[in-house]
Motif scaffolding. Structure first.
Motif, PDB file in Angstrom:
ATOM      1  N   HIS A 471     -18.664  69.419 -42.061  1.00  0.00           N
ATOM      2  CA  HIS A 471     -19.432  70.602 -41.642  1.00  0.00           C
ATOM      3  C   HIS A 471     -20.838  70.279 -41.129  1.00  0.00           C
ATOM      4  CE1 HIS A 471     -16.281  73.142 -43.269  1.00  0.00           C
ATOM      5  NE2 HIS A 471     -16.328  72.461 -44.391  1.00  0.00           N
ATOM      6  N   GLY A 472     -21.304  69.068 -41.345  1.00  0.00           N
ATOM      7  CA  GLY A 472     -22.607  68.687 -40.810  1.00  0.00           C
ATOM      8  C   GLY A 472     -23.763  68.882 -41.757  1.00  0.00           C
ATOM      9  N   ALA A 473     -23.562  69.528 -42.911  1.00  0.00           N
ATOM     10  CA  ALA A 473     -24.633  69.749 -43.883  1.00  0.00           C
ATOM     11  C   ALA A 473     -23.993  70.258 -45.173  1.00  0.00           C
ATOM     12  CB  ALA A 473     -25.657  70.756 -43.365  1.00  0.00           C
ATOM     13  N   ALA A 474     -24.762  70.201 -46.250  1.00  0.00           N
ATOM     14  CA  ALA A 474     -24.299  70.806 -47.494  1.00  0.00           C
ATOM     15  C   ALA A 474     -24.232  72.316 -47.321  1.00  0.00           C
ATOM     16  CB  ALA A 474     -25.247  70.445 -48.640  1.00  0.00           C
ATOM     17  N   GLY A 475     -23.299  72.951 -48.032  1.00  0.00           N
ATOM     18  CA  GLY A 475     -23.141  74.391 -47.888  1.00  0.00           C
ATOM     19  C   GLY A 475     -22.293  74.972 -49.000  1.00  0.00           C
ATOM     20  N   PRO A 476     -21.907  76.222 -48.877  1.00  0.00           N
ATOM     21  CA  PRO A 476     -21.073  76.845 -49.908  1.00  0.00           C
ATOM     22  C   PRO A 476     -19.695  76.186 -49.945  1.00  0.00           C
ATOM     23  CG  PRO A 476     -21.227  78.259 -47.980  1.00  0.00           C
ATOM     24  CD  PRO A 476     -22.187  77.135 -47.758  1.00  0.00           C
ATOM     25  N   PRO A 477     -19.031  76.194 -51.114  1.00  0.00           N
ATOM     26  CA  PRO A 477     -17.691  75.588 -51.195  1.00  0.00           C
ATOM     27  C   PRO A 477     -16.724  76.190 -50.180  1.00  0.00           C
ATOM     28  CG  PRO A 477     -18.532  76.112 -53.376  1.00  0.00           C
ATOM     29  CD  PRO A 477     -19.475  76.727 -52.392  1.00  0.00           C
ATOM     30  N   PHE A 516     -29.314  71.432 -40.828  1.00  0.00           N
ATOM     31  CA  PHE A 516     -28.450  72.593 -41.044  1.00  0.00           C
ATOM     32  C   PHE A 516     -28.343  73.435 -39.782  1.00  0.00           C
ATOM     33  CE2 PHE A 516     -27.385  76.896 -42.176  1.00  0.00           C
ATOM     34  CZ  PHE A 516     -26.313  76.706 -43.036  1.00  0.00           C
ATOM     35  N   ARG A 517     -29.434  73.575 -39.028  1.00  0.00           N
ATOM     36  CA  ARG A 517     -29.385  74.408 -37.817  1.00  0.00           C
ATOM     37  C   ARG A 517     -28.437  73.844 -36.751  1.00  0.00           C
ATOM     38  NH1 ARG A 517     -33.076  78.713 -37.069  1.00  0.00           N
ATOM     39  NH2 ARG A 517     -33.949  79.202 -39.113  1.00  0.00           N
ATOM     40  N   THR A 518     -28.073  72.558 -36.869  1.00  0.00           N
ATOM     41  CA  THR A 518     -27.111  71.976 -35.922  1.00  0.00           C
ATOM     42  C   THR A 518     -25.719  71.845 -36.543  1.00  0.00           C
ATOM     43  OG1 THR A 518     -27.721  69.729 -36.599  1.00  0.00           O
ATOM     44  CG2 THR A 518     -28.908  70.691 -34.731  1.00  0.00           C
ATOM     45  N   SER A 519     -25.553  72.239 -37.796  1.00  0.00           N
ATOM     46  CA  SER A 519     -24.264  72.105 -38.470  1.00  0.00           C
ATOM     47  C   SER A 519     -23.297  73.183 -38.009  1.00  0.00           C
ATOM     48  CB  SER A 519     -24.449  72.189 -39.985  1.00  0.00           C
ATOM     49  OG  SER A 519     -24.781  73.518 -40.358  1.00  0.00           O
TER      50      SER A 519
END
Length: 553
Positions: A471-477, A516-519
């Motif tokens: 996804h390109g960054a950490a995020g919600p599961p 994150f803005r590019t994920s």
């Protein structure tokens, strides 16, 4: 699993194990309590944390949403136990070998704060154990900022009547919410019992002169009634008089009694509310605590010194501030009626789960940010419901915001019934954005000039390397992302029409950084109508950018 610490007394040994945690420094360095404190209540105490020398304090900090293995063994042949106020915390422990061994799992859920346990042998308390439970997804400063925001919106929203962890709260004037009031009352009952017991032993009596019949030879002072009777029939026999006598039916005692009556009445009403709610192990413990407090207050009220029948004064008499026992009773009663601002002080207040706190805080921030984008300075407050000893945001409430050519309605936990859909859907937030001056060609997926958005607050974050690669960054599961797809497709209009949701996004405790803005989590908001928005105190730029894009023409 590794052994985090062991505690041993003459009667028992406790072993606490869990996943290894990197050292993060002592919490006491920042003026906070030591992360692990063990106090001997029985004979002797030996605390060993990571092979360090024996002491009563160690730098061991536990984490939320982590399972810990606990083993308590008897060294004296007597049954042992590990106890906590919240039965949910120790619900995974089982006894073996006739109660001489207790083992199992201890879980704190999404909690942060201080947790206290008592270890017993043969029913006798041997050790009082206090541990720190740290948040894992947010720094402690962010957690404190969220609590301050939520408490500013409505007192009592960030605390609960009974949970695994507690925090220190300060006092303020005003009628507090039920969980706060119960904490203040529980902390003050002991001091109140001691003060009223001392008053009962050595009461401050008052001199009164009630009219009554007195033998003439025993009169020391003639009252108007005595003189009138003497003029009519002489001084022989029995005459009316007002001889002085001491009484404990004083204004101070009546004021204390009336204050106790108010406390008992409120406890009774709270207990009745709790009985009407769906029973759980936690609520049953709350009911027992309420019943215990009520019984203690009734015993205090039954003291002979408080048995006066006169009318209580509205203003506390001066004796309540001038004599030590009376001042202690007055302070305890006032403390029992005060609320908390969670800024300073030493009163232990149970904390809401961080998942609930984050969800509540996110709802407040969405309303506040939408109002700021519309140019409004004071957004309306969300309404709260008080159920028994709990305080929560009222579900399915709507907040309307209108500014310029746009109008935004924010609904908290709306309920979309199963018919005409297959399943009931209940997202955290439902935004309806209407632009009166929008170009007719700029319509949503269903062809209407109104945008409907689902925002779901998730106090969860996946930092795994594989997740970041995908996804390109950490995020919600990913299961939370799947729920957003379901919301987008399963929520239908009143007539059964699909496609009424234009965008579904998860709010999660992450960082709004260039990565994150590019994920895909961010760019998919435009491409798919599903994605994620990082949101935590002081990092609200991504949410503002999203709402600006939705609201501004």
């Amino acid at each position: 699993m590794q052994t985090l610490f062991t505690i041993e007394t003459a009667a028992l040994r406790l072993t606490w194990s869990g996943p290894p945690r990197p050292a993060r420094g002592s919490a006491s360095d920042a003026g906070r309590p030591a992360p692990l404190v063990a106090r001997a209540l029985g004979a002797g105490l030996r605390l060993d944390a990571g092979g360090a020398a024996a002491s009563d304090e160690r730098d061991v900090v536990l984490e939320e949403e982590t399972s810990y293995a606990v083993l308590v063994q008897s060294l004296s042949g007597e049954p042992v136990s590990l106890e906590h106020r919240d039965p949910v915390v120790v619900g995974g422990l089982v006894a073996a070998d006739g109660g001489r061994v207790v083992h199992g799992r201890v879980r704190f859920g999404s909690q942060a704060g201080r947790a206290r346990f008592v270890v017993r042998a043969g029913g006798r308390p041997e050790v009082e154990l206090e541990v720190t439970v740290a948040p894992t997804k947010l720094p402690l400063s962010d957690v404190e900022a969220m609590r301050a925001d939520v408490e500013a919106a409505a007192a009592g929203l960030s605390v609960a009547s009974l949970r695994p962890a507690t925090l220190a709260g300060g006092a303020r004037e005003g009628r507090p919410a039920p969980p706060v009031w119960l904490a203040a009352l529980a902390a003050s009952v002991g001091a109140l019992e001691d003060a009223v017991a001392e008053i009962d032993r050595r009461p401050a009596l008052e001199t009164v002169r009630p009219a009554r019949a007195v033998r003439a030879d025993r009169l020391r002072r003639a009252s108007p009634e005595t003189r009138s009777a003497a003029r009519r029939g002489g001084m022989a026999g029995v005459l009316p008089g007002r001889p002085a006598r001491l009484t404990d039916d004083t204004a101070a005692h009546r004021w204390i009694g009336a204050a106790l009556d108010r406390l008992v009445s409120r406890l009774g009403a709270l207990a009745a509310d709790e009985v009407r709610r769906r029973p759980t192990a936690r609520r049953e413990s709350v009911r027992r605590e309420i019943a215990g407090l009520e019984a203690r207050l009734r015993r205090v009220r039954a003291r002979p010194v408080l048995g006066g029948a006169g009318r209580a004064p509205a203003v506390p008499p001066l004796v309540l501030r001038r004599r030590p026992a009376y001042a202690a009773a007055y302070d305890a009663l006032r403390a029992a009626e005060r609320g908390l601002d969670l800024q300073s002080g030493g009163l232990d207040v149970a904390t809401q789960d961080l998942a609930v706190l984050y969800e509540t805080w996110a709802a407040l921030v969405v309303v506040r940010t939408a109002a700021a984008v519309l140019g409004l300075s004071a957004p309306p407050r969300l309404a709260v419901d008080v159920e028994g000893a709990d305080v929560r945001l009222r579900p399915d409430q709507a907040v309307g915001l209108a500014g310029g050519a746009a109008a935004v309605e924010v609904r908290y936990q709306p309920r979309f019934p199963a018919p005409p859909a297959l399943l009931v859907q209940r997202p955290d937030l439902w935004l309806t954005v209407r632009q009166a001056g929008r170009n007719p060609a700029d319509r949503n997926r269903a062809g209407r000039p109104t945008r409907r958005v689902v925002l779901d607050a998730k106090y969860r974050r996946d930092d795994a390397a594989g997740y970041r690669r995908r996804h390109g960054a950490a995020g919600p599961p990913e299961d939370a992302l799947g729920t957003l797809h379901r919301y987008r497709d399963a929520i239908v209009g009143p007539g059964g029409e699909a496609g009424v949701v234009d965008l579904a996004a998860a709010l999660f405790p992450g960082d709004d950084d260039p990565a994150f803005r590019t994920s895909r989590l961010w760019t998919s908001l435009d491409a798919l109508g599903v994605g994620a928005v990082p949101l935590r105190p002081g990092h609200e730029g991504a949410l503002r950018a999203l709402l600006t894009r939705l609201i501004e023409p």
